[in-house]
Design a protein around this motif. Structure first.
Motif, mmCIF file in Angstrom:
data_model
loop_
_atom_site.group_PDB
_atom_site.id
_atom_site.type_symbol
_atom_site.label_atom_id
_atom_site.label_comp_id
_atom_site.label_asym_id
_atom_site.label_seq_id
_atom_site.Cartn_x
_atom_site.Cartn_y
_atom_site.Cartn_z
ATOM 1 N N UNK A 121 0.842 -1.193 0.000
ATOM 2 C CA UNK A 121 0.000 0.000 0.000
ATOM 3 C C UNK A 121 0.880 1.247 0.000
ATOM 4 N N UNK A 122 0.256 2.396 -0.240
ATOM 5 C CA UNK A 122 1.007 3.642 -0.233
ATOM 6 C C UNK A 122 1.601 3.909 1.147
ATOM 7 N N UNK A 123 0.849 3.578 2.184
ATOM 8 C CA UNK A 123 1.367 3.757 3.533
ATOM 9 C C UNK A 123 2.603 2.912 3.800
ATOM 10 N N UNK A 124 2.599 1.656 3.294
ATOM 11 C CA UNK A 124 3.761 0.793 3.489
ATOM 12 C C UNK A 124 4.979 1.331 2.742
ATOM 13 N N UNK A 125 4.746 1.858 1.521
ATOM 14 C CA UNK A 125 5.869 2.414 0.763
ATOM 15 C C UNK A 125 6.454 3.638 1.461
ATOM 16 N N UNK A 126 5.578 4.527 1.940
ATOM 17 C CA UNK A 126 6.050 5.733 2.628
ATOM 18 C C UNK A 126 6.786 5.366 3.905
ATOM 19 N N UNK A 127 6.241 4.434 4.658
ATOM 20 C CA UNK A 127 6.890 4.018 5.898
ATOM 21 C C UNK A 127 8.251 3.398 5.619
ATOM 22 N N UNK A 128 8.337 2.602 4.536
ATOM 23 C CA UNK A 128 9.624 1.993 4.190
ATOM 24 C C UNK A 128 10.674 3.033 3.832
ATOM 25 N N UNK A 134 16.259 7.020 8.315
ATOM 26 C CA UNK A 134 16.644 7.214 9.729
ATOM 27 C C UNK A 134 16.807 8.686 10.079
ATOM 28 N N UNK A 135 16.224 9.602 9.321
ATOM 29 C CA UNK A 135 16.318 11.018 9.651
ATOM 30 C C UNK A 135 15.039 11.708 9.170
ATOM 31 N N UNK A 136 14.741 12.844 9.791
ATOM 32 C CA UNK A 136 13.482 13.522 9.448
ATOM 33 C C UNK A 136 13.408 13.891 7.964
ATOM 34 N N UNK A 137 12.212 13.769 7.414
ATOM 35 C CA UNK A 137 11.990 14.105 6.013
ATOM 36 C C UNK A 137 10.700 14.916 5.908
ATOM 37 N N UNK A 138 10.668 15.851 4.957
ATOM 38 C CA UNK A 138 9.450 16.613 4.672
ATOM 39 C C UNK A 138 8.598 15.865 3.654
ATOM 40 N N UNK A 139 7.336 16.271 3.579
ATOM 41 C CA UNK A 139 6.422 15.594 2.665
ATOM 42 C C UNK A 139 6.891 15.736 1.225
ATOM 43 N N UNK A 140 7.394 16.926 0.852
ATOM 44 C CA UNK A 140 7.859 17.120 -0.524
ATOM 45 C C UNK A 140 8.988 16.171 -0.864
ATOM 46 N N UNK A 141 9.900 15.928 0.109
ATOM 47 C CA UNK A 141 11.001 14.996 -0.132
ATOM 48 C C UNK A 141 10.477 13.570 -0.292
ATOM 49 N N UNK A 142 9.493 13.227 0.523
ATOM 50 C CA UNK A 142 8.919 11.884 0.417
ATOM 51 C C UNK A 142 8.255 11.694 -0.945
ATOM 52 N N UNK A 185 9.581 11.405 11.021
ATOM 53 C CA UNK A 185 10.610 10.377 11.226
ATOM 54 C C UNK A 185 9.942 9.062 11.564
ATOM 55 N N UNK A 186 10.741 7.989 11.427
ATOM 56 C CA UNK A 186 10.237 6.648 11.722
ATOM 57 C C UNK A 186 11.081 6.055 12.845
ATOM 58 N N UNK A 187 10.778 6.402 14.096
ATOM 59 C CA UNK A 187 11.560 5.874 15.225
ATOM 60 C C UNK A 187 11.371 4.382 15.407
ATOM 61 N N UNK A 188 10.348 3.836 14.786
ATOM 62 C CA UNK A 188 10.097 2.404 14.951
ATOM 63 C C UNK A 188 11.222 1.573 14.401
ATOM 64 N N UNK A 189 12.077 2.161 13.521
ATOM 65 C CA UNK A 189 13.180 1.389 12.944
ATOM 66 C C UNK A 189 14.161 0.970 14.021
ATOM 67 N N UNK A 190 14.527 1.901 14.927
ATOM 68 C CA UNK A 190 15.464 1.571 15.992
ATOM 69 C C UNK A 190 14.848 0.583 16.973
ATOM 70 N N UNK A 191 13.557 0.774 17.287
ATOM 71 C CA UNK A 191 12.896 -0.141 18.208
ATOM 72 C C UNK A 191 12.836 -1.539 17.627
ATOM 73 N N UNK A 192 12.579 -1.617 16.300
ATOM 74 C CA UNK A 192 12.497 -2.929 15.671
ATOM 75 C C UNK A 192 13.842 -3.624 15.693
#
Length: 212
Positions: A121-128, A134-142, A185-192
């Protein structure tokens, strides 16, 4: 002798002046009589038009009164509709059958969802994407990186922003504002990563305890 000639000349001039004044007076009277005749003609015409308009208004008032009186009389109520004829019953049955035939169209939506579920899904692609950075990103960059990595899943900026906000609401992303811009950001990466390493360490601890 000279005085007599002078008096005669003066009288002639006065006579000529009086004659000219009389002529002008008669001309003015003639013009006034013509103007008076014109005004009388116009007055007669105006009076005739006023009478015509008054008659038309009177006739319109009578017609309006008649129509108002007719509208005020209540019309007899129509009799209740008789029982439906066989033809009407047949039409109702056909309409019910048509509605019943349209009902099974719902599985098409399910099949369409099943096709979409074959890929991420689009959400899975964005999350990936955010997890890999591992660093903050803006919507335009995504949006730009999503278009480069998955050109077949190009989405508008508003759609991506809605998707990112939905992930924030689910706790999968974090949002922060820096210098008037919003970063995700996706902090879940470090937790995972830490969660994946923990189960591998536990068997070693159990083996050491068994040897002791």
């Amino acid at each position: 002798m000279t005085d007599g000639m002078d008096d005669a000349g003066i009288q002639a001039r006065y006579a000529a002046q009086f004659a000219a004044d009389l002529e002008n007076n008669e001309k003015e009277q003639e013009a006034l009589r013509a103007r008076l005749a014109q005004l009388q003609t116009e007055r007669s015409w105006l009076m005739g038009m006023r009478g015509t308009v008054a008659k038309e208004q009177e006739g319109a008032g009578k017609e309006a009164g008649k129509s108002a009186g007719t509208a005020g009389v209540p019309q007899p109520r129509r009799a209740k509709k008789a029982a439906a004829t066989p033809a009407a019953q047949g039409r109702r049955k056909k309409a019910a059958q048509a509605k019943g035939a349209e009902a099974p169209k719902a599985p098409k939506a399910t099949s369409a969802r099943a096709k979409k579920s074959d890929g991420p899904t689009l959400g899975e692609l964005v999350l990936g994407l955010l997890v890999r950075h591992h660093q903050p990103r803006m919507v335009s960059e995504v949006v730009n990186e999503l278009g480069q990595a998955h050109p077949e899943r190009v989405a508008s900026t508003q759609v991506v922003r809605n998707t990112v906000e939905a992930l924030v609401a689910k706790g999968k992303l974090e949002r922060e504002r820096k210098q008037g811009s919003v970063f995700y950001t996706a902090p879940a990466a470090e937790d995972a990563a830490s969660g994946a390493a923990a189960p591998a360490a536990e068997p070693k601890a159990e083996e050491a305890a068994a040897k002791a």
